[in-house]
Design a protein around this motif. Structure first.
Motif, PDB file in Angstrom:
ATOM      1  N   VAL A 177      -3.326  -8.702  -4.378  1.00 24.03           N
ATOM      2  CA  VAL A 177      -3.562  -8.265  -2.995  1.00 24.03           C
ATOM      3  C   VAL A 177      -3.765  -6.755  -2.920  1.00 24.03           C
ATOM      4  O   VAL A 177      -4.653  -6.276  -2.203  1.00 24.03           O
ATOM      5  CB  VAL A 177      -2.408  -8.719  -2.082  1.00 24.03           C
ATOM      6  CG1 VAL A 177      -2.505  -8.063  -0.711  1.00 24.03           C
ATOM      7  CG2 VAL A 177      -2.423 -10.237  -1.934  1.00 24.03           C
ATOM      8  N   TYR A 178      -2.961  -5.985  -3.641  1.00 26.21           N
ATOM      9  CA  TYR A 178      -3.104  -4.525  -3.631  1.00 26.21           C
ATOM     10  C   TYR A 178      -4.509  -4.123  -4.095  1.00 26.21           C
ATOM     11  O   TYR A 178      -5.151  -3.238  -3.504  1.00 26.21           O
ATOM     12  CB  TYR A 178      -2.032  -3.919  -4.534  1.00 26.21           C
ATOM     13  CG  TYR A 178      -2.029  -2.415  -4.633  1.00 26.21           C
ATOM     14  CD1 TYR A 178      -1.930  -1.617  -3.503  1.00 26.21           C
ATOM     15  CD2 TYR A 178      -2.083  -1.788  -5.880  1.00 26.21           C
ATOM     16  CE1 TYR A 178      -1.907  -0.234  -3.604  1.00 26.21           C
ATOM     17  CE2 TYR A 178      -2.048  -0.407  -5.991  1.00 26.21           C
ATOM     18  CZ  TYR A 178      -1.959   0.367  -4.849  1.00 26.21           C
ATOM     19  OH  TYR A 178      -1.930   1.744  -4.961  1.00 26.21           O
TER      20      TYR A 178
ATOM     21  N   ALA B 175      -5.365   3.765   5.337  1.00 24.37           N
ATOM     22  CA  ALA B 175      -4.640   4.288   4.175  1.00 24.37           C
ATOM     23  C   ALA B 175      -3.472   3.355   3.899  1.00 24.37           C
ATOM     24  O   ALA B 175      -3.061   2.561   4.752  1.00 24.37           O
ATOM     25  CB  ALA B 175      -4.146   5.711   4.429  1.00 24.37           C
ATOM     26  N   PHE B 176      -2.946   3.472   2.688  1.00 22.87           N
ATOM     27  CA  PHE B 176      -1.779   2.689   2.285  1.00 22.87           C
ATOM     28  C   PHE B 176      -0.739   3.645   1.720  1.00 22.87           C
ATOM     29  O   PHE B 176      -1.072   4.533   0.927  1.00 22.87           O
ATOM     30  CB  PHE B 176      -2.160   1.648   1.230  1.00 22.87           C
ATOM     31  CG  PHE B 176      -1.001   0.808   0.756  1.00 22.87           C
ATOM     32  CD1 PHE B 176      -0.484  -0.200   1.553  1.00 22.87           C
ATOM     33  CD2 PHE B 176      -0.421   1.032  -0.484  1.00 22.87           C
ATOM     34  CE1 PHE B 176       0.591  -0.973   1.132  1.00 22.87           C
ATOM     35  CE2 PHE B 176       0.652   0.268  -0.924  1.00 22.87           C
ATOM     36  CZ  PHE B 176       1.156  -0.741  -0.109  1.00 22.87           C
TER      37      PHE B 176
ATOM     38  N   SER C  59       3.965  -0.320   2.470  1.00 25.28           N
ATOM     39  CA  SER C  59       4.864  -1.179   1.677  1.00 25.28           C
ATOM     40  C   SER C  59       4.445  -2.640   1.601  1.00 25.28           C
ATOM     41  O   SER C  59       5.062  -3.410   0.871  1.00 25.28           O
ATOM     42  CB  SER C  59       6.317  -1.088   2.196  1.00 25.28           C
ATOM     43  OG  SER C  59       6.748   0.251   2.173  1.00 25.28           O
ATOM     44  N   ALA C  60       3.409  -3.033   2.332  1.00 26.47           N
ATOM     45  CA  ALA C  60       2.890  -4.401   2.248  1.00 26.47           C
ATOM     46  C   ALA C  60       1.375  -4.334   2.345  1.00 26.47           C
ATOM     47  O   ALA C  60       0.824  -4.178   3.437  1.00 26.47           O
ATOM     48  CB  ALA C  60       3.467  -5.270   3.370  1.00 26.47           C
TER      49      ALA C  60
ATOM     50  N   GLY D 134       7.250  -4.362  -3.452  1.00 32.71           N
ATOM     51  CA  GLY D 134       6.446  -4.954  -2.390  1.00 32.71           C
ATOM     52  C   GLY D 134       4.957  -4.735  -2.568  1.00 32.71           C
ATOM     53  O   GLY D 134       4.147  -5.557  -2.115  1.00 32.71           O
ATOM     54  N   THR D 135       4.580  -3.663  -3.221  1.00 25.43           N
ATOM     55  CA  THR D 135       3.166  -3.379  -3.474  1.00 25.43           C
ATOM     56  C   THR D 135       2.516  -4.480  -4.305  1.00 25.43           C
ATOM     57  O   THR D 135       1.334  -4.789  -4.140  1.00 25.43           O
ATOM     58  CB  THR D 135       3.028  -2.021  -4.197  1.00 25.43           C
ATOM     59  OG1 THR D 135       3.673  -1.011  -3.412  1.00 25.43           O
ATOM     60  CG2 THR D 135       1.566  -1.647  -4.410  1.00 25.43           C
ATOM     61  N   TYR D 136       3.294  -5.097  -5.175  1.00 24.80           N
ATOM     62  CA  TYR D 136       2.745  -6.050  -6.146  1.00 24.80           C
ATOM     63  C   TYR D 136       3.274  -7.472  -5.984  1.00 24.80           C
ATOM     64  O   TYR D 136       2.975  -8.326  -6.824  1.00 24.80           O
ATOM     65  CB  TYR D 136       3.058  -5.568  -7.569  1.00 24.80           C
ATOM     66  CG  TYR D 136       2.612  -4.169  -7.863  1.00 24.80           C
ATOM     67  CD1 TYR D 136       1.253  -3.843  -7.924  1.00 24.80           C
ATOM     68  CD2 TYR D 136       3.550  -3.148  -8.062  1.00 24.80           C
ATOM     69  CE1 TYR D 136       0.845  -2.539  -8.188  1.00 24.80           C
ATOM     70  CE2 TYR D 136       3.144  -1.843  -8.325  1.00 24.80           C
ATOM     71  CZ  TYR D 136       1.794  -1.548  -8.389  1.00 24.80           C
ATOM     72  OH  TYR D 136       1.390  -0.270  -8.646  1.00 24.80           O
ATOM     73  N   GLN D 137       4.058  -7.737  -4.940  1.00 23.56           N
ATOM     74  CA  GLN D 137       4.747  -9.032  -4.899  1.00 23.56           C
ATOM     75  C   GLN D 137       3.789 -10.212  -4.803  1.00 23.56           C
ATOM     76  O   GLN D 137       4.102 -11.307  -5.254  1.00 23.56           O
ATOM     77  CB  GLN D 137       5.775  -9.086  -3.761  1.00 23.56           C
ATOM     78  CG  GLN D 137       5.205  -9.064  -2.375  1.00 23.56           C
ATOM     79  CD  GLN D 137       6.130  -9.747  -1.368  1.00 23.56           C
ATOM     80  OE1 GLN D 137       6.542 -10.882  -1.576  1.00 23.56           O
ATOM     81  NE2 GLN D 137       6.444  -9.069  -0.299  1.00 23.56           N
TER      82      GLN D 137
END
Length: 383
Positions: free
Chosen positions: A336-337, A320-321, A145-146, A329-332
């Motif tokens: 970064v993702y 892994a993510f 989630s982050a 949260g993946t894109y906040q």
């Protein structure tokens, strides 16, 4: 110490305390403890959660043959020995000391290494730093989630062109100047007022947390995330108000607008009121300041130089993510993702975005998360 009420745990999980962990008396949930010699996995929660957030995942990991330990981290729950004062020891909450907490706990249980460190939300950052700094101990990592964008870079090639200071990010002025004035939640969480705003919320801690969890879950139907183009006021203002808040509202008021109905609460299977009651009782007892110190460490920039010690380092252990498909949260933090996948993690075996889950992925979709974690631990590719 006044006796605390029992924790509503599934069969096979026990609560215990471990003394002298980097100055803490650490409260830990434990599963798979019945037999010795098992490989170990460490689970690190985020905000505003507790070790309790792993209750649905732990029995499955134990059944797969693992000794599973999940602490209330520094600043949270039944772990003691940390400073709850806004003007207290902020340095003890910096990321490298949180890694030291994790190392101390693993060592106390008699392990020289763990098969995986698995972190959710802010715990994902701690897990990533564990894997980056001590890959010999934390032999694989799952971030949830982050996403992790890597350590901060050192100023480069600045002999004849000095680097600009990062201390004054103009985005805060730009957010405040928007036609609909806004502010970023991490900087709000860093203010002196934030703890009291939530701890003394007009609706009470229980209803505050109910609305907060609802607002960031897949139950809130407007959570339909997508990548943002840049770290700019116009772009990040597209985030929901639990990330980019109205300038004149605190977090309690922000989420109160999205309080679910009595019917929605009654229908909630992933966080029934009986489970939420444990969270709310713990936060009513401890307040939020210990948890908020983590945000202050980041927004203050006070510990940036220490983290730059690892500038350019990658996570080279297997990684892994996992996140909810409905989790912003993946894109906040734009880019970064993508950076995590392209350059930060050199052995990333997959990114699993689970449908029907928002930010609280291991609670909202526990079965699928548990399956994904077991597959990862067994060496299969999460898909």
């Amino acid at each position: 110490m006044t006796a605390l009420p029992d924790i509503p745990l599934p069969t096979g999980i026990r609560s215990r305390y471990v003394e002298n962990i980097n100055g803490l008396r650490m409260h830990v949930l434990e599963a798979g403890f019945e037999t010795r010699g098992r490989p170990c996995v460490l689970l690190l929660h985020g905000f505003p959660e507790l070790a309790f957030s792993w209750r649905k995942v732990m029995p499955t990991l134990a059944a797969a043959g693992y000794h599973v330990i999940a602490p209330d981290q520094r600043g949270y729950g039944r772990t003691t020995g940390w400073d709850a004062d806004y003007d207290g020891d902020l340095a003890s909450f910096r990321l490298t000391n949180l890694v030291r907490d994790a190392l101390g706990l693993v060592s106390a249980f008699g392990y020289k290494s763990v098969d995986a460190v698995i972190g959710h939300d802010f715990g994902s950052s701690v897990a990533a730093w564990c894997a980056l700094i001590r890959p010999d101990v934390f032999r694989s990592v799952v971030m949830m989630s982050a996403p992790f964008g890597g350590p901060p870079s050192l100023p480069f090639n600045t002999v004849d062109a000095p680097a600009k200071s990062a201390a004054d990010d103009p985005i805060h002025r730009e957010l405040a100047a928007l036609p609909r004035p806004r502010k970023h939640y991490q900087w709000y969480y860093s203010t002196r007022e934030a703890n009291n705003d939530m701890h003394d919320a007009p609706q009470g801690v229980h209803d505050f947390l109910r609305a907060y969890y609802h607002h960031k879950s897949a139950d809130w139907k407007d959570n339909q995330p997508y990548p943002l183009k840049s770290w700019s006021a116009g772009e990040i203002a597209k985030l929901p108000t639990y990330y980019v808040m109205e300038l004149d509202k605190d977090m309690a008021a922000t989420v109160a607008k999205e309080m679910p109905s009595a019917g929605e609460i009654a229908a909630n299977k992933w966080l029934p009121d009986s489970d939420l009651a444990f969270y709310s009782a713990e936060y009513a007892r401890t307040g939020f300041q210990g948890a908020l110190q983590w945000y202050r460490c980041g927004t203050s920039g006070a510990f940036l130089a220490e983290l730059q010690t690892w500038s350019g380092r990658t996570i080279d252990v297997r990684s892994a993510f996992i996140s909810g498909k409905q989790d912003w949260g993946t894109y906040q933090r734009p880019g970064v993702y993508e950076a995590m996948q392209s350059k930060v993690c050199t052995d990333l075996i997959g990114c699993h975005l689970i449908d029907g889950a928002g930010h609280w992925v291991q609670q909202e979709q526990a079965s699928e998360v548990s399956w994904s974690l077991v597959q990862f631990l067994r060496g299969a590719k999460a898909s």
